[in-house]
Motif scaffolding. Structure first.
Motif, PDB file in Angstrom:
ATOM      1  N   ALA A 353       0.816  -1.217   0.000  1.00  0.00           N
ATOM      2  CA  ALA A 353       0.000   0.000   0.000  1.00  0.00           C
ATOM      3  C   ALA A 353       0.847   1.264   0.000  1.00  0.00           C
ATOM      4  O   ALA A 353       0.348   2.346  -0.308  1.00  0.00           O
ATOM      5  CB  ALA A 353      -0.942   0.006   1.203  1.00  0.00           C
ATOM      6  N   ARG A 368      -7.043   7.145   4.061  1.00  0.00           N
ATOM      7  CA  ARG A 368      -6.537   6.210   3.043  1.00  0.00           C
ATOM      8  C   ARG A 368      -7.558   5.110   2.755  1.00  0.00           C
ATOM      9  O   ARG A 368      -7.750   4.711   1.613  1.00  0.00           O
ATOM     10  CB  ARG A 368      -5.213   5.604   3.506  1.00  0.00           C
ATOM     11  CG  ARG A 368      -4.057   6.604   3.485  1.00  0.00           C
ATOM     12  CD  ARG A 368      -2.760   5.932   3.902  1.00  0.00           C
ATOM     13  NE  ARG A 368      -1.620   6.841   3.884  1.00  0.00           N
ATOM     14  CZ  ARG A 368      -0.869   7.099   2.818  1.00  0.00           C
ATOM     15  NH1 ARG A 368      -1.155   6.511   1.652  1.00  0.00           N
ATOM     16  NH2 ARG A 368       0.168   7.918   2.907  1.00  0.00           N
ATOM     17  N   THR A 372     -10.277   4.185  -0.879  1.00  0.00           N
ATOM     18  CA  THR A 372     -10.451   2.917  -1.597  1.00  0.00           C
ATOM     19  C   THR A 372     -11.918   2.633  -1.906  1.00  0.00           C
ATOM     20  O   THR A 372     -12.223   1.662  -2.595  1.00  0.00           O
ATOM     21  CB  THR A 372      -9.882   1.747  -0.771  1.00  0.00           C
ATOM     22  OG1 THR A 372     -10.681   1.556   0.413  1.00  0.00           O
ATOM     23  CG2 THR A 372      -8.442   1.996  -0.385  1.00  0.00           C
ATOM     24  N   HIS A 392      -7.829  -5.079   1.603  1.00  0.00           N
ATOM     25  CA  HIS A 392      -7.840  -4.371   0.323  1.00  0.00           C
ATOM     26  C   HIS A 392      -6.492  -4.404  -0.381  1.00  0.00           C
ATOM     27  O   HIS A 392      -6.426  -4.636  -1.591  1.00  0.00           O
ATOM     28  CB  HIS A 392      -8.250  -2.913   0.546  1.00  0.00           C
ATOM     29  CG  HIS A 392      -8.279  -2.108  -0.718  1.00  0.00           C
ATOM     30  ND1 HIS A 392      -9.355  -2.125  -1.589  1.00  0.00           N
ATOM     31  CD2 HIS A 392      -7.347  -1.278  -1.286  1.00  0.00           C
ATOM     32  CE1 HIS A 392      -9.086  -1.339  -2.628  1.00  0.00           C
ATOM     33  NE2 HIS A 392      -7.879  -0.817  -2.470  1.00  0.00           N
ATOM     34  N   TRP A 393      -5.411  -4.165   0.360  1.00  0.00           N
ATOM     35  CA  TRP A 393      -4.109  -4.018  -0.292  1.00  0.00           C
ATOM     36  C   TRP A 393      -3.278  -5.302  -0.280  1.00  0.00           C
ATOM     37  O   TRP A 393      -2.509  -5.542  -1.196  1.00  0.00           O
ATOM     38  CB  TRP A 393      -3.309  -2.912   0.381  1.00  0.00           C
ATOM     39  CG  TRP A 393      -3.706  -1.535  -0.061  1.00  0.00           C
ATOM     40  CD1 TRP A 393      -3.558  -0.995  -1.312  1.00  0.00           C
ATOM     41  CD2 TRP A 393      -4.316  -0.522   0.735  1.00  0.00           C
ATOM     42  NE1 TRP A 393      -4.040   0.293  -1.338  1.00  0.00           N
ATOM     43  CE2 TRP A 393      -4.511   0.615  -0.085  1.00  0.00           C
ATOM     44  CE3 TRP A 393      -4.704  -0.453   2.064  1.00  0.00           C
ATOM     45  CZ2 TRP A 393      -5.075   1.792   0.383  1.00  0.00           C
ATOM     46  CZ3 TRP A 393      -5.274   0.722   2.527  1.00  0.00           C
ATOM     47  CH2 TRP A 393      -5.455   1.830   1.697  1.00  0.00           C
TER      48      TRP A 393
END
Length: 520
Positions: A353, A368, A372, A392-393
């Protein structure tokens, strides 16, 4: 079928115009079979060989006599996959779980009743065939039918699809392609698609291999309650039911963990369970409300030992089932060979990330995560934000198996604090091909610490977190009796099967997955 033989009506719905014509035609044949005195649904059949065994019997006979023209007599059974009736003769292919075999049927070789029966057969009917094996002019091993028996009349056509011969390989193009229809009518899917049957055979072999690997290391298999008065062991919403006699609300278990660790307290120092867990959550590519988990616990071990066990189980299972440690999954080449890469939780976010999540304050982390597109970021606490960031990352961007270790302590209410850094937990996940495959801890065995963490979870529940864990006083009491140092690991059997069979969704590896109600 006695009502048919007695000339009684079978009900208007059998011949209803609402039914497709192929179905009505098969029911019409059913009536004619009854008039012939043929039982269309047999009680049993004495099979001497599976189809694979019949082919092996021919090979053995040919090895003993290279001039062989007629082989041994066999009595086989299977579902009709292909049928070509040419008047005086017919060819059929029948299939069972072991394979496929051609049948040659010549009416003058059969009794009159069997010859007449041949005219009333359809694709997908189950039949028994007895006769001698021989090889046709085209070189195919075949049964010359002396007698045929109808074992079960199929009243609805099976969507077999088309068969193509390419470079000497038989390729089946399924006639049943809609994923939801296949999952809803798994019986038709299995009947129509040999590769689907093979996937579930592989699943059974995966489970068997996992058992044998654990048994070989001195683990014992146990069974713990599915109906539980207090659920725990995972962040999840439960399914709720009610026991009338006990006048008690019960829950379907969301994890096996807390009961298995009770057994470690009792002196069963290596235990495992392969069983169903249930979580009242959404359905997506990797989630089904009912799923299969392997959980095992070992006294005197920690999460380093569990890392070694994680590699061992997957590598040896893949080697046994697939014959290789390199598998294709969703367009990715996944190399399962050890040693697996090990990457800390915060280092993984930093690498994938591009920011230091541990040093970031809550506002930066929330900003951050909001960028997303996660709508819950605005109200999520730091623990949830870190969980979203990891999902997510990190997970989607890892292909080869990677051990992500040392998670934030807030995300790990059942794990021991990391030695030398109590803000982290001795916990790891294995991520492979973009999905979480395993979760493991150095298990928390301090009853006072466990009580404190359960209390924090209870406060989170009071604030509206439906997935926070419940306060289990009996489990804390068990810890007071002394849980030795223990390592534990949970492995998603469905996801491992997805990986080793190349199936893109969990519903492809669960025989009967959860689905919305059918319209009709």
């Amino acid at each position: 079928m006695s009502d048919l033989r007695d000339g009684l009506p079978i009900g208007d719905w059998y011949s209803s115009e609402d039914r497709p014509k192929p179905v009505r035609d098969r029911y019409a044949k059913l009536l004619r079979l009854a008039e012939m005195g043929v039982e269309p649904f047999a009680y049993s059949y004495e099979r001497t060989h599976t189809l694979a065994q019949a082919l092996a019997a021919w090979d053995a006979a040919l090895a003993a006599d290279t001039e062989l023209e007629e082989g041994p007599t066999v009595q086989v059974a299977g579902r009709i996959q292909a049928l070509r009736d040419m008047g005086k003769t017919a060819f059929a292919h029948i299939e069972d779980r072991s394979g496929r075999l051609q049948v040659y049927l010549r009416r003058e070789d059969m009794e009159e009743r069997d010859a007449e029966l041949l005219s009333h057969l359809d694709l997908a009917d189950w039949i028994g065939v007895s006769g001698a094996l021989f090889r046709t002019r085209t070189g195919e091993v075949t049964v010359r039918a002396a007698k045929i028996e109808l074992l079960s009349k199929t009243l609805r056509p099976v969507p077999f699809g088309k068969v193509e011969e390419k470079d000497g390989e038989r390729i089946v193009h399924s006639g049943l392609t809609d994923i939801e229809q296949r999952a809803r009518q798994r019986y038709a899917d299995l009947a129509a698609n040999p590769d689907v049957r093979e996937s579930f055979v592989i699943r059974a072999r995966i489970v068997s291999r996992l058992r044998s690997l654990l048994d070989a290391q001195g683990y014992i298999e146990v069974e713990t309650p599915i109906l539980q008065p207090i659920y725990g062991g995972a962040f999840a919403r439960p399914f709720t039911t009610y026991h009338n006699t006990l006048d008690q609300t019960l829950y379907l278990r969301v994890a096996d963990e807390l009961y298995l660790k009770r057994l470690i307290v009792g002196g069963l120092d290596r235990v495992y369970e392969i069983g169903k867990d249930f979580r009242n959550e959404g359905v997506d590519r990797t989630h089904n409300p009912e799923f299969t988990m392997l959980e095992f616990y070992e006294a005197f071990a920690d999460y380093e030992r569990m890392m070694d066990m994680a590699e061992h189980l997957v590598v040896e299972t893949a080697r046994s089932v697939c014959g290789t440690l390199v598998v294709e999954y969703e367009g990715r080449e996944v190399n399962l060979a050890p040693p697996w890469r090990r990457l800390s939780f915060y280092d993984a976010i930093q690498e994938l990330a591009g920011f230091d999540a541990r040093q970031a304050d809550d506002d930066e982390l929330r900003r951050r995560v909001k960028e997303t597109g996660h709508s819950e970021a605005a109200s999520a606490d730091r623990t949830k934000l870190l969980d979203i960031a990891h999902g997510h990352w990190v997970e989607p961007n890892l292909t080869d198996p990677t051990i992500i270790y040392d998670h934030p302590i807030e995300l790990s209410p059942l794990a021991k604090p990391k030695r030398g850094d109590p803000g982290l937990a001795e916990r790891f996940e294995v991520v492979v091909a973009g999905m979480e495959l395993m979760n493991a801890f150095s298990e928390l065995n301090d009853p006072m610490d466990q009580w404190s963490r359960f209390s924090a979870q209870a406060e989170a529940r009071a604030r509206g977190d439906e997935e926070a864990q419940s306060l289990d006083e009996d489990y804390v009491r068990a810890l007071e009796y002394g849980l030795p140092p223990t390592g534990g690991l949970g492995l998603g059997v469905d996801r491992l099967t997805m990986l080793l069979t190349g199936k893109p969704t969990i519903r492809e590896v669960i025989l009967f997955p959860a689905l919305r109600p059918e319209d009709s």
